[in-house]
Design a protein around this motif. Structure first.
Motif, PDB file in Angstrom:
ATOM      1  N   GLN A  10       0.702  -1.107   0.189  1.00 17.60           N
ATOM      2  CA  GLN A  10       0.106   0.098  -0.181  1.00 17.60           C
ATOM      3  C   GLN A  10       0.814   1.068  -0.044  1.00 17.60           C
ATOM      4  O   GLN A  10       0.214   2.286  -0.362  1.00 17.60           O
ATOM      5  N   ALA A  11       2.182   1.152   0.179  1.00 18.67           N
ATOM      6  CA  ALA A  11       3.093   2.444   0.258  1.00 18.67           C
ATOM      7  C   ALA A  11       3.034   2.975  -1.034  1.00 18.67           C
ATOM      8  O   ALA A  11       3.410   2.554  -2.255  1.00 18.67           O
ATOM      9  N   PRO A  12       2.792   4.385  -0.987  1.00 15.94           N
ATOM     10  CA  PRO A  12       2.542   5.006  -2.401  1.00 15.94           C
ATOM     11  C   PRO A  12       4.086   5.594  -2.666  1.00 15.94           C
ATOM     12  O   PRO A  12       4.963   5.778  -1.733  1.00 15.94           O
ATOM     13  N   THR A  13       4.298   5.978  -4.010  1.00 14.80           N
ATOM     14  CA  THR A  13       5.564   6.749  -4.322  1.00 14.80           C
ATOM     15  C   THR A  13       5.299   7.836  -4.932  1.00 14.80           C
ATOM     16  O   THR A  13       4.035   8.224  -5.100  1.00 14.80           O
ATOM     17  N   ALA A  14       6.362   8.842  -5.160  1.00 19.85           N
ATOM     18  CA  ALA A  14       6.093  10.118  -5.673  1.00 19.85           C
ATOM     19  C   ALA A  14       7.255  10.357  -6.293  1.00 19.85           C
ATOM     20  O   ALA A  14       8.697   9.907  -6.058  1.00 19.85           O
ATOM     21  N   LEU A  15       7.382  11.340  -7.270  1.00 13.73           N
ATOM     22  CA  LEU A  15       8.481  11.815  -7.775  1.00 13.73           C
ATOM     23  C   LEU A  15       8.984  13.046  -7.003  1.00 13.73           C
ATOM     24  O   LEU A  15       8.208  13.873  -6.473  1.00 13.73           O
ATOM     25  N   THR A  16      10.269  12.900  -6.638  1.00 19.36           N
ATOM     26  CA  THR A  16      10.860  13.939  -5.730  1.00 19.36           C
ATOM     27  C   THR A  16      12.124  14.539  -5.770  1.00 19.36           C
ATOM     28  O   THR A  16      12.998  13.648  -6.502  1.00 19.36           O
ATOM     29  N   ASN A  17      12.549  15.890  -5.540  1.00 21.91           N
ATOM     30  CA  ASN A  17      13.931  16.257  -5.896  1.00 21.91           C
ATOM     31  C   ASN A  17      14.317  16.549  -4.431  1.00 21.91           C
ATOM     32  O   ASN A  17      15.596  17.265  -4.286  1.00 21.91           O
ATOM     33  N   LEU A  18      13.986  16.193  -3.314  1.00 20.64           N
ATOM     34  CA  LEU A  18      14.329  16.439  -2.145  1.00 20.64           C
ATOM     35  C   LEU A  18      15.553  15.730  -1.390  1.00 20.64           C
ATOM     36  O   LEU A  18      16.093  16.743  -0.945  1.00 20.64           O
ATOM     37  N   PHE A  19      15.628  14.719  -2.092  1.00 22.58           N
ATOM     38  CA  PHE A  19      16.785  13.962  -1.541  1.00 22.58           C
ATOM     39  C   PHE A  19      18.216  14.111  -2.126  1.00 22.58           C
ATOM     40  O   PHE A  19      19.314  14.098  -1.467  1.00 22.58           O
ATOM     41  N   SER A  20      18.316  14.407  -3.309  1.00 27.66           N
ATOM     42  CA  SER A  20      19.424  14.722  -3.933  1.00 27.66           C
ATOM     43  C   SER A  20      19.460  16.262  -4.868  1.00 27.66           C
ATOM     44  O   SER A  20      20.323  16.742  -5.189  1.00 27.66           O
TER      45      SER A  20
END
Length: 354
Positions: A265-275
């Motif tokens: 059930q864990a959703p994913t997302a496009l993110t720029n926060l980590f790198s």
């Protein structure tokens, strides 16, 4: 049963048209060796390795007499002055979270930096040439690329749009990795950076297979044998799979990351926060605090340094609040089993090459 053609003649002894995706931070040569022994092409991620560490990994593959794909980043480092200013703003934005965890300004570890392919890495390849070299974020400059080509290595690179794929073909790559929006980890874009201009894997593979003369490798959203066969039917000559291998025995994926990957059930997302670069991962607290994409994040790869102390502090408490949990949208094939079982499951219904 479908009998695939080898991607390249010199890889004919590989039984399956399957490449294990290079996954920095979640693997070393052990996973690539296990995949290679199972008849697929193992990969080594090199962007966060020193030249000495890469040479040791390559020597392990060569000692086993297994071909491998070595992957490098080909990004252009950001302007230092602008990146420094952005990193100061990012640290200021993170200050309340540091205070919550009792961290000072300079507390915590400094992470390994993601480096683009350079002359030092070219020298390693000249001493230990692999069968395949792949790039993310385009290609290195012409002189460096010529050194790789002179070794007889097959050269691959990722494309997120048909325009990028056509550009790569014009530069003389041997195959294009068509990276659909479903793929986990960093987007390989370099011409078309807006995800709204990018498409799902099957749409991109179909377009590339119709327009290109070089082979197309499908990446993104592939976790079952049926999805492998669908990608091949759409025109791909091989598939590249990452997420399905993240929980296997030979991966170095951390326990917090593994637990989330096994949650359907864990959703994913496009993110720029980590790198600072756009990448797909599982949703966590950092994304909730700032939104998955924020203008506060410094340019790639500078965002990760300020997060390292927060990540370490949260992980000590058993929390994944600030951990990059890379994952594709499809985790159906992700299981805690030996890598050979993942290869067997993905290639069910195919006849071995040769």
């Amino acid at each position: 049963m479908t009998s695939p053609r080898p991607l390249f003649p010199e890889l004919a002894r590989l039984r399956w048209p399957l490449i294990q995706a290079p996954m920095a931070g979640a693997q070393d040569a052990r996973l690539a060796l296990a995949v290679g022994r199972a008849g697929a092409l193992g990969s080594l991620p090199a962007a966060m390795l020193s030249p000495e560490a890469l040479e040791r990994e390559l020597q392990a593959m060569q000692a086993a007499d297994l071909p491998c794909n070595v992957n490098f980043f080909a990004h252009r480092p950001p302007d230092a002055t602008q990146a420094d200013a952005a990193e100061i703003r990012w640290r200021q934005a993170l200050a309340p979270l540091r205070a919550e965890f009792g961290l000072g300004e300079n507390d915590g570890p400094t992470p390994a930096s993601r480096q683009p392919f350079d002359a030092a890495m070219a020298e390693v390849l000249e001493r230990c040439p692999p069968a395949v070299v792949s790039f993310h974020f385009g290609l290195p400059d012409a002189a460096l690329l010529a050194r790789v080509r002179a070794l007889g290595c097959r050269i691959l690179s990722s494309a997120t749009t048909l325009r990028e794929a056509q550009w790569l073909q014009a530069q003389g790559v041997d195959a294009v990795i068509a990276q659909g929006l479903e793929a986990g980890g960093h987007r390989g874009h370099f011409l078309d950076t807006d995800p709204d201009r990018q498409s799902d894997m099957l749409t991109l593979v179909t377009a590339c297979a119709q327009a290109l003369e070089v082979p197309v490798i499908a990446a993104g959203g592939i976790g079952t044998a049926a999805e492998v066969r669908a990608a091949l039917a759409a025109g791909a000559r091989a598939v590249q799979v990452g997420t399905a291998f993240l929980c296997c025995d030979e991966a170095t994926t951390g326990p917090l990351h593994r637990a989330r990957l096994l949650d359907p059930q864990a959703p994913t997302a496009l993110t720029n926060l980590f790198s600072g670069g756009l990448a797909r991962g599982l949703y966590n607290r950092l994304m909730a605090e700032f939104g998955p994409v924020s203008a506060l994040a410094p340019p790639f790869p500078r965002a990760s340094a300020a997060l390292a102390p927060l990540r370490a502090a949260a992980e000590r408490l058993g929390r994944d609040d600030f951990t990059p949990l890379w994952s594709g949208t499809n985790r159906r094939g992700c299981r805690a089993v030996p890598a050979a079982e993942i290869v067997e499951a993905l290639t069910a219904g195919l006849s071995p090459a040769g």
